[in-house]
Each structure stands twice: as structure tokens, then as C-alpha cells.
Design a protein around this motif. Structure first.
Motif, PDB file in Angstrom:
ATOM      1  N   GLU A  40     -92.381 -45.011 -26.952  1.00 47.57           N
ATOM      2  CA  GLU A  40     -92.726 -45.959 -25.890  1.00 47.57           C
ATOM      3  C   GLU A  40     -93.126 -47.315 -26.452  1.00 47.57           C
ATOM      4  OE1 GLU A  40     -95.640 -43.588 -23.907  1.00 47.57           O
ATOM      5  OE2 GLU A  40     -94.181 -42.813 -22.475  1.00 47.57           O
ATOM      6  N   ARG A  41     -93.697 -47.334 -27.641  1.00 45.09           N
ATOM      7  CA  ARG A  41     -94.069 -48.610 -28.266  1.00 45.09           C
ATOM      8  C   ARG A  41     -92.843 -49.412 -28.677  1.00 45.09           C
ATOM      9  NH1 ARG A  41     -97.769 -46.359 -32.532  1.00 45.09           N
ATOM     10  NH2 ARG A  41     -98.748 -44.852 -31.201  1.00 45.09           N
ATOM     11  N   TYR A  42     -91.720 -48.729 -28.873  1.00 45.24           N
ATOM     12  CA  TYR A  42     -90.492 -49.410 -29.269  1.00 45.24           C
ATOM     13  C   TYR A  42     -89.743 -50.006 -28.098  1.00 45.24           C
ATOM     14  CZ  TYR A  42     -90.453 -48.044 -34.164  1.00 45.24           C
ATOM     15  OH  TYR A  42     -90.742 -47.927 -35.487  1.00 45.24           O
ATOM     16  N   THR A  43     -90.066 -49.581 -26.888  1.00 49.56           N
ATOM     17  CA  THR A  43     -89.332 -50.077 -25.722  1.00 49.56           C
ATOM     18  C   THR A  43     -90.080 -51.236 -25.072  1.00 49.56           C
ATOM     19  OG1 THR A  43     -90.396 -48.515 -24.216  1.00 49.56           O
ATOM     20  CG2 THR A  43     -88.355 -47.794 -25.263  1.00 49.56           C
ATOM     21  N   HIS A  44     -89.329 -52.122 -24.493  1.00 50.54           N
ATOM     22  CA  HIS A  44     -89.892 -53.278 -23.803  1.00 50.54           C
ATOM     23  C   HIS A  44     -89.279 -53.320 -22.405  1.00 50.54           C
ATOM     24  CE1 HIS A  44     -91.482 -54.644 -27.622  1.00 50.54           C
ATOM     25  NE2 HIS A  44     -90.323 -54.300 -28.134  1.00 50.54           N
ATOM     26  N   VAL A  45     -90.102 -53.518 -21.414  1.00 47.53           N
ATOM     27  CA  VAL A  45     -89.622 -53.522 -20.035  1.00 47.53           C
ATOM     28  C   VAL A  45     -89.032 -54.893 -19.721  1.00 47.53           C
ATOM     29  CG1 VAL A  45     -90.269 -53.223 -17.619  1.00 47.53           C
ATOM     30  CG2 VAL A  45     -91.356 -51.831 -19.390  1.00 47.53           C
ATOM     31  N   SER A  46     -87.816 -54.882 -19.194  1.00 42.44           N
ATOM     32  CA  SER A  46     -87.145 -56.139 -18.871  1.00 42.44           C
ATOM     33  C   SER A  46     -87.417 -56.531 -17.422  1.00 42.44           C
ATOM     34  CB  SER A  46     -85.638 -55.984 -19.077  1.00 42.44           C
ATOM     35  OG  SER A  46     -85.119 -55.080 -18.127  1.00 42.44           O
ATOM     36  N   THR A  47     -87.124 -57.762 -17.100  1.00 41.00           N
ATOM     37  CA  THR A  47     -87.322 -58.277 -15.752  1.00 41.00           C
ATOM     38  C   THR A  47     -86.534 -57.487 -14.704  1.00 41.00           C
ATOM     39  OG1 THR A  47     -87.809 -60.464 -16.603  1.00 41.00           O
ATOM     40  CG2 THR A  47     -87.182 -60.339 -14.297  1.00 41.00           C
ATOM     41  N   PRO A  48     -85.253 -57.149 -14.953  1.00 38.40           N
ATOM     42  CA  PRO A  48     -84.529 -56.367 -13.944  1.00 38.40           C
ATOM     43  C   PRO A  48     -85.180 -55.001 -13.687  1.00 38.40           C
ATOM     44  CG  PRO A  48     -82.974 -57.356 -15.458  1.00 38.40           C
ATOM     45  CD  PRO A  48     -84.354 -57.599 -16.015  1.00 38.40           C
ATOM     46  N   LEU A  49     -85.705 -54.361 -14.714  1.00 39.92           N
ATOM     47  CA  LEU A  49     -86.371 -53.077 -14.526  1.00 39.92           C
ATOM     48  C   LEU A  49     -87.645 -53.246 -13.717  1.00 39.92           C
ATOM     49  CD1 LEU A  49     -85.970 -51.275 -17.983  1.00 39.92           C
ATOM     50  CD2 LEU A  49     -84.840 -50.736 -15.824  1.00 39.92           C
ATOM     51  N   MET A  50     -88.370 -54.314 -13.970  1.00 43.32           N
ATOM     52  CA  MET A  50     -89.592 -54.585 -13.209  1.00 43.32           C
ATOM     53  C   MET A  50     -89.248 -54.855 -11.746  1.00 43.32           C
ATOM     54  SD  MET A  50     -92.301 -54.350 -15.102  1.00 43.32           S
ATOM     55  CE  MET A  50     -93.522 -55.356 -14.307  1.00 43.32           C
ATOM     56  N   ARG A  51     -88.204 -55.610 -11.522  1.00 47.25           N
ATOM     57  CA  ARG A  51     -87.782 -55.921 -10.146  1.00 47.25           C
ATOM     58  C   ARG A  51     -87.390 -54.636  -9.426  1.00 47.25           C
ATOM     59  NH1 ARG A  51     -83.647 -59.012 -11.188  1.00 47.25           N
ATOM     60  NH2 ARG A  51     -84.944 -60.797 -11.645  1.00 47.25           N
ATOM     61  N   ASP A  52     -86.625 -53.780 -10.095  1.00 48.48           N
ATOM     62  CA  ASP A  52     -86.212 -52.516  -9.504  1.00 48.48           C
ATOM     63  C   ASP A  52     -87.428 -51.649  -9.163  1.00 48.48           C
ATOM     64  OD1 ASP A  52     -84.236 -50.462  -8.769  1.00 48.48           O
ATOM     65  OD2 ASP A  52     -85.046 -49.405 -10.507  1.00 48.48           O
ATOM     66  N   ALA A  53     -88.400 -51.614 -10.062  1.00 52.61           N
ATOM     67  CA  ALA A  53     -89.607 -50.820  -9.817  1.00 52.61           C
ATOM     68  C   ALA A  53     -90.362 -51.339  -8.595  1.00 52.61           C
ATOM     69  CB  ALA A  53     -90.511 -50.854 -11.047  1.00 52.61           C
ATOM     70  N   GLY A  54     -90.346 -52.634  -8.390  1.00 50.66           N
ATOM     71  CA  GLY A  54     -91.020 -53.209  -7.229  1.00 50.66           C
ATOM     72  C   GLY A  54     -90.270 -52.993  -5.931  1.00 50.66           C
ATOM     73  N   GLU A  55     -88.946 -52.923  -6.024  1.00 53.13           N
ATOM     74  CA  GLU A  55     -88.136 -52.764  -4.818  1.00 53.13           C
ATOM     75  C   GLU A  55     -88.096 -51.322  -4.320  1.00 53.13           C
ATOM     76  OE1 GLU A  55     -84.359 -54.401  -5.899  1.00 53.13           O
ATOM     77  OE2 GLU A  55     -85.096 -56.457  -5.804  1.00 53.13           O
ATOM     78  N   ARG A  56     -88.259 -50.360  -5.198  1.00 55.17           N
ATOM     79  CA  ARG A  56     -88.154 -48.951  -4.796  1.00 55.17           C
ATOM     80  C   ARG A  56     -89.191 -48.547  -3.749  1.00 55.17           C
ATOM     81  NH1 ARG A  56     -85.526 -45.049  -8.942  1.00 55.17           N
ATOM     82  NH2 ARG A  56     -84.077 -46.467  -9.965  1.00 55.17           N
ATOM     83  N   PRO A  57     -90.475 -48.884  -3.924  1.00 52.39           N
ATOM     84  CA  PRO A  57     -91.444 -48.504  -2.883  1.00 52.39           C
ATOM     85  C   PRO A  57     -91.126 -49.178  -1.548  1.00 52.39           C
ATOM     86  CG  PRO A  57     -92.599 -49.097  -4.887  1.00 52.39           C
ATOM     87  CD  PRO A  57     -91.164 -49.457  -5.080  1.00 52.39           C
ATOM     88  N   ALA A  58     -90.695 -50.433  -1.591  1.00 52.35           N
ATOM     89  CA  ALA A  58     -90.366 -51.138  -0.352  1.00 52.35           C
ATOM     90  C   ALA A  58     -89.206 -50.452   0.363  1.00 52.35           C
ATOM     91  CB  ALA A  58     -90.018 -52.593  -0.654  1.00 52.35           C
ATOM     92  N   SER A  59     -88.200 -50.025  -0.391  1.00 58.16           N
ATOM     93  CA  SER A  59     -87.064 -49.316   0.197  1.00 58.16           C
ATOM     94  C   SER A  59     -87.507 -47.987   0.788  1.00 58.16           C
ATOM     95  CB  SER A  59     -85.983 -49.065  -0.860  1.00 58.16           C
ATOM     96  OG  SER A  59     -85.408 -50.275  -1.266  1.00 58.16           O
ATOM     97  N   ALA A  60     -88.384 -47.288   0.092  1.00 64.82           N
ATOM     98  CA  ALA A  60     -88.874 -46.004   0.590  1.00 64.82           C
ATOM     99  C   ALA A  60     -89.659 -46.195   1.896  1.00 64.82           C
ATOM    100  CB  ALA A  60     -89.760 -45.326  -0.460  1.00 64.82           C
ATOM    101  N   LEU A  61     -90.439 -47.246   1.977  1.00 62.59           N
ATOM    102  CA  LEU A  61     -91.208 -47.515   3.183  1.00 62.59           C
ATOM    103  C   LEU A  61     -90.298 -47.876   4.359  1.00 62.59           C
ATOM    104  CD1 LEU A  61     -94.220 -49.483   1.688  1.00 62.59           C
ATOM    105  CD2 LEU A  61     -94.259 -47.197   2.694  1.00 62.59           C
ATOM    106  N   ARG A  62     -89.168 -48.493   4.067  1.00 65.31           N
ATOM    107  CA  ARG A  62     -88.204 -48.836   5.109  1.00 65.31           C
ATOM    108  C   ARG A  62     -87.322 -47.642   5.466  1.00 65.31           C
ATOM    109  NH1 ARG A  62     -87.653 -53.589   1.837  1.00 65.31           N
ATOM    110  NH2 ARG A  62     -85.754 -52.720   0.965  1.00 65.31           N
ATOM    111  N   GLY A  63     -87.483 -46.534   4.729  1.00 65.17           N
ATOM    112  CA  GLY A  63     -86.708 -45.340   5.004  1.00 65.17           C
ATOM    113  C   GLY A  63     -85.319 -45.351   4.403  1.00 65.17           C
ATOM    114  N   LYS A  64     -85.118 -46.197   3.384  1.00 65.83           N
ATOM    115  CA  LYS A  64     -83.834 -46.264   2.705  1.00 65.83           C
ATOM    116  C   LYS A  64     -83.992 -45.672   1.312  1.00 65.83           C
ATOM    117  CE  LYS A  64     -82.492 -50.447   5.124  1.00 65.83           C
ATOM    118  NZ  LYS A  64     -82.145 -51.843   4.992  1.00 65.83           N
ATOM    119  N   PRO A  65     -82.982 -44.877   0.876  1.00 66.41           N
ATOM    120  CA  PRO A  65     -83.069 -44.290  -0.469  1.00 66.41           C
ATOM    121  C   PRO A  65     -82.929 -45.313  -1.580  1.00 66.41           C
ATOM    122  CG  PRO A  65     -81.032 -43.624   0.627  1.00 66.41           C
ATOM    123  CD  PRO A  65     -81.810 -44.469   1.588  1.00 66.41           C
TER     124      PRO A  65
END
Length: 65
Positions: A40-65
Motif C-alpha cells: 500500500e505504501r507503493y501505491t498512490h491514489v490518482s485523481t480519477p480514482l478519487m473522483r470515482d470514489a466520490g461518485e459511487r456513494p452519490a450514484s448509490a443514493l440515487r439508486g443507480k449502480p
């Protein structure tokens, strides 16, 4: 060209694998690490991954997979 170390290549490889959806345990094996915490120390989180992580809960709340 700037100096590049093998250690830098390991970080890049780990990050690219994670960005492609490769399981962290597989990345651990590829890097030859015995503990996932070290991997885990070798990996770095990129902006697209962060954006995806933020969008997933919003999609779940809207009832979309």
C-alpha cells in the motif's frame, strides 16, 4: 533526462496496476512483498480514482449502480 531509480519504477508499476483495477493482493505478489501494508505504501491514489470514489456513494443514493 532525470535520474530514475528502480524504486521509482516500483511505485509507478504499483499505482498503474491499482488504477487498472488489479486487486491489491495481486499487486503485492507482483512486487514480491510479504505484507499488503508495504504494498500500500507503493501505491498512490490518482485523481480519477478519487473522483470515482466520490461518485459511487452519490450514484448509490440515487439508486443507480
Amino acid at each position: 533526462m532525470r535520474d530514475v531509480r528502480v524504486h521509482d519504477a516500483r511505485h509507478t508499476a504499483a499505482t498503474l496496476l491499482v488504477e487498472q483495477g488489479v486487486n491489491i493482493r495481486v499487486v503485492q505478489e507482483v512486487l514480491g512483498r510479504t505484507r499488503v501494508t508495504t504494498t500500500e505504501r507503493y501505491t498512490h491514489v490518482s485523481t480519477p480514482l478519487m473522483r470515482d470514489a466520490g461518485e459511487r456513494p452519490a450514484s448509490a443514493l440515487r439508486g443507480k449502480p
